[in-house]
Design a protein around this motif. Structure first.
Motif, mmCIF file in Angstrom:
data_model
loop_
_atom_site.group_PDB
_atom_site.id
_atom_site.type_symbol
_atom_site.label_atom_id
_atom_site.label_comp_id
_atom_site.label_asym_id
_atom_site.label_seq_id
_atom_site.Cartn_x
_atom_site.Cartn_y
_atom_site.Cartn_z
ATOM 1 N N ALA A 81 5.066 47.684 34.424
ATOM 2 C CA ALA A 81 5.256 49.039 34.832
ATOM 3 C C ALA A 81 6.447 49.501 34.809
ATOM 4 C CB ALA A 81 4.032 48.987 35.878
ATOM 5 N N ASN A 82 7.168 48.696 35.626
ATOM 6 C CA ASN A 82 8.764 49.001 35.799
ATOM 7 C C ASN A 82 9.737 48.643 34.776
ATOM 8 O OD1 ASN A 82 8.689 49.834 38.921
ATOM 9 N ND2 ASN A 82 7.224 48.412 38.721
ATOM 10 N N THR A 83 9.330 48.395 33.427
ATOM 11 C CA THR A 83 10.197 48.148 32.559
ATOM 12 C C THR A 83 10.093 49.330 31.435
ATOM 13 O OG1 THR A 83 10.008 45.841 32.844
ATOM 14 C CG2 THR A 83 10.808 46.463 30.526
ATOM 15 N N SER A 84 11.001 49.668 31.085
ATOM 16 C CA SER A 84 11.053 50.921 30.055
ATOM 17 C C SER A 84 11.854 50.221 28.951
ATOM 18 C CB SER A 84 11.652 52.325 30.642
ATOM 19 O OG SER A 84 13.033 52.093 31.059
ATOM 20 N N VAL A 85 11.543 50.839 27.503
ATOM 21 C CA VAL A 85 12.089 50.287 26.498
ATOM 22 C C VAL A 85 12.729 51.692 25.787
ATOM 23 C CG1 VAL A 85 12.046 49.163 24.235
ATOM 24 C CG2 VAL A 85 10.837 48.179 26.124
ATOM 25 N N GLU A 86 14.093 51.713 25.187
ATOM 26 C CA GLU A 86 14.536 52.872 24.506
ATOM 27 C C GLU A 86 14.852 52.574 23.135
ATOM 28 O OE1 GLU A 86 18.141 53.940 26.362
ATOM 29 O OE2 GLU A 86 17.215 54.607 28.412
ATOM 30 N N PHE A 87 14.318 53.620 22.192
ATOM 31 C CA PHE A 87 14.332 53.120 20.694
ATOM 32 C C PHE A 87 15.197 54.284 20.245
ATOM 33 C CE2 PHE A 87 10.335 51.952 22.182
ATOM 34 C CZ PHE A 87 10.084 50.459 21.596
ATOM 35 N N GLU A 125 16.394 56.289 16.304
ATOM 36 C CA GLU A 125 15.538 57.093 15.365
ATOM 37 C C GLU A 125 14.911 56.226 14.351
ATOM 38 O OE1 GLU A 125 18.327 59.535 13.484
ATOM 39 O OE2 GLU A 125 18.695 60.971 15.334
ATOM 40 N N ASP A 126 15.287 54.932 14.140
ATOM 41 C CA ASP A 126 14.742 54.107 13.148
ATOM 42 C C ASP A 126 13.457 53.011 13.759
ATOM 43 O OD1 ASP A 126 16.379 54.925 11.111
ATOM 44 O OD2 ASP A 126 18.058 53.582 11.648
ATOM 45 N N GLY A 127 13.299 53.340 15.185
ATOM 46 C CA GLY A 127 12.391 52.567 15.813
ATOM 47 C C GLY A 127 12.818 51.190 16.401
ATOM 48 N N LYS A 128 14.320 50.945 16.377
ATOM 49 C CA LYS A 128 14.828 49.879 16.497
ATOM 50 C C LYS A 128 15.220 49.933 18.167
ATOM 51 C CE LYS A 128 16.603 48.431 12.346
ATOM 52 N NZ LYS A 128 17.848 48.115 11.600
ATOM 53 N N ILE A 129 14.888 48.887 18.955
ATOM 54 C CA ILE A 129 15.067 48.821 20.305
ATOM 55 C C ILE A 129 16.505 48.734 20.661
ATOM 56 C CG2 ILE A 129 14.935 47.600 22.369
ATOM 57 C CD1 ILE A 129 12.290 46.179 21.226
ATOM 58 N N VAL A 130 17.169 49.729 21.524
ATOM 59 C CA VAL A 130 18.431 49.842 21.594
ATOM 60 C C VAL A 130 18.644 49.473 23.095
ATOM 61 C CG1 VAL A 130 18.822 51.673 19.980
ATOM 62 C CG2 VAL A 130 18.125 52.224 22.116
ATOM 63 N N ASN A 131 17.884 49.674 23.963
ATOM 64 C CA ASN A 131 18.039 49.364 25.323
ATOM 65 C C ASN A 131 16.684 49.096 26.063
ATOM 66 O OD1 ASN A 131 19.756 49.030 27.699
ATOM 67 N ND2 ASN A 131 19.385 51.370 28.197
ATOM 68 N N ILE A 132 16.741 48.154 27.212
ATOM 69 C CA ILE A 132 15.649 47.942 27.958
ATOM 70 C C ILE A 132 16.078 47.997 29.322
ATOM 71 C CG2 ILE A 132 14.118 45.961 28.705
ATOM 72 C CD1 ILE A 132 14.039 44.708 25.851
ATOM 73 N N VAL A 133 15.230 48.768 30.071
ATOM 74 C CA VAL A 133 15.846 49.169 31.548
ATOM 75 C C VAL A 133 14.643 48.570 32.520
ATOM 76 C CG1 VAL A 133 16.306 50.996 33.100
ATOM 77 C CG2 VAL A 133 16.592 51.322 30.722
ATOM 78 N N VAL A 134 15.095 47.779 33.307
ATOM 79 C CA VAL A 134 14.089 47.240 34.323
ATOM 80 C C VAL A 134 14.260 47.718 35.645
ATOM 81 C CG1 VAL A 134 13.727 45.071 33.078
ATOM 82 C CG2 VAL A 134 15.549 45.063 34.763
ATOM 83 N N ASP A 135 13.352 48.163 36.356
ATOM 84 C CA ASP A 135 13.504 48.725 37.722
ATOM 85 C C ASP A 135 12.975 47.874 38.900
ATOM 86 O OD1 ASP A 135 14.171 50.668 39.533
ATOM 87 O OD2 ASP A 135 12.157 51.791 39.503
ATOM 88 N N TYR A 136 13.501 46.494 38.696
ATOM 89 C CA TYR A 136 13.050 45.590 39.941
ATOM 90 C C TYR A 136 14.126 44.645 39.860
ATOM 91 C CZ TYR A 136 11.207 43.224 35.461
ATOM 92 O OH TYR A 136 11.101 42.480 34.414
#
Length: 248
Positions: free
Chosen positions: A136-142, A144-155
């Motif tokens: 719940a405290n992890t967000s994933v940024e994609f 335009e091609d749907g590839k993961i560019v960044n993973i942000v953890v808030d813990y």
């Protein structure tokens, strides 16, 4: 034997088994309190009831990989696959072992199954809740091609460390408990090591835990005589005898 009252060390008393066959036993060397259960060696001249001890001696009932001996939907097989610690606790209860898989001298307190079940459920709840919090405290940024560019953890890393430590502790306990249980089953029924002499129990617990627990259940369960169940302390009908040790 369940002590009928407080007994002094080495006290001699006559008891009866479930078939009303009388025999004499001695209390443990350090005495026993009323209600405590203690183990005794089989007395000389005692008439053994084969239906209570239908467990092979000197060799395993079947092989380590004989999963389907009683069918693909047998309760013991399902437990071994989906919740091996629960089946392990039932085996401990049959063999009168502690929740770590050891004999407690000539005395034992029933409840290994409930202890193991509590540990297993507590661990599953803890791991599920912590995992849900982390997700719940992890967000994933994609992109335009749907590839993961960044993973942000808030813990913080603290929760990761705690989760890993608890998981490692539970895994280590499970490994040691299976190893000890297998070793004591072998000793009680005089089953020699066949492979990896000196460390067979450890290897079986580490690399084939589900297979090992399933084999132990089949060996001590006498499923040809007793129907397997999932909801009793021993995995057998309540009227079935425990796998009484041959020596103390």
């Amino acid at each position: 034997v369940k002590a009928p009252s407080n007994l002094p060390p080495s006290y001699q008393l006559e008891v009866k088994d479930k078939f009303d066959q009388p025999f004499k036993v001695s209390a443990p060397a350090d005495g026993v309190k009323e209600g405590e259960i203690f183990l005794v060696a089989v007395p000389d001249g005692y008439q053994m009831h084969e239906e209570l001890l239908d467990i092979p001696r000197g060799k395993w009932r079947d092989g380590l990989c004989s999963f389907f001996s009683y069918g693909i939907c047998h309760p013991s097989l399902c437990c071994a696959i989906f919740c091996a610690p629960v089946l392990m606790g039932q085996i401990m209860e049959r063999m009168r072992l502690t929740f770590c898989g050891n004999f407690n001298g000539s005395k034992y307190s029933m409840g290994a199954f409930k202890t193991v079940l509590t540990l297993f459920i507590s661990y599953m709840i803890f791991d599920t809740l912590v995992g849900a919090y982390m997700d719940a405290n992890t967000s994933v940024e994609f992109d335009e091609d749907g590839k993961i560019v960044n993973i942000v953890v808030d813990y913080g890393m603290g929760i990761v460390v705690v989760r890993n430590v608890v998981s490692a502790a539970f895994g280590l306990w499970s490994l040691c408990a299976i190893k000890n249980t297998r070793r004591n089953v072998r000793r009680q029924f005089n089953i020699p090591e066949e492979n990896c002499i000196g460390c067979e129990d450890c290897c079986a617990a580490a690399f084939c835990s589900c297979c090992t627990v399933s084999q132990l259940a089949r060996h001590t369960g006498s499923y040809d005589t007793h129907r397997a169940t999932c909801c009793t302390d021993t995995g057998l009908p309540s009227q079935a005898s425990m796998a009484a040790p041959f020596s103390v």
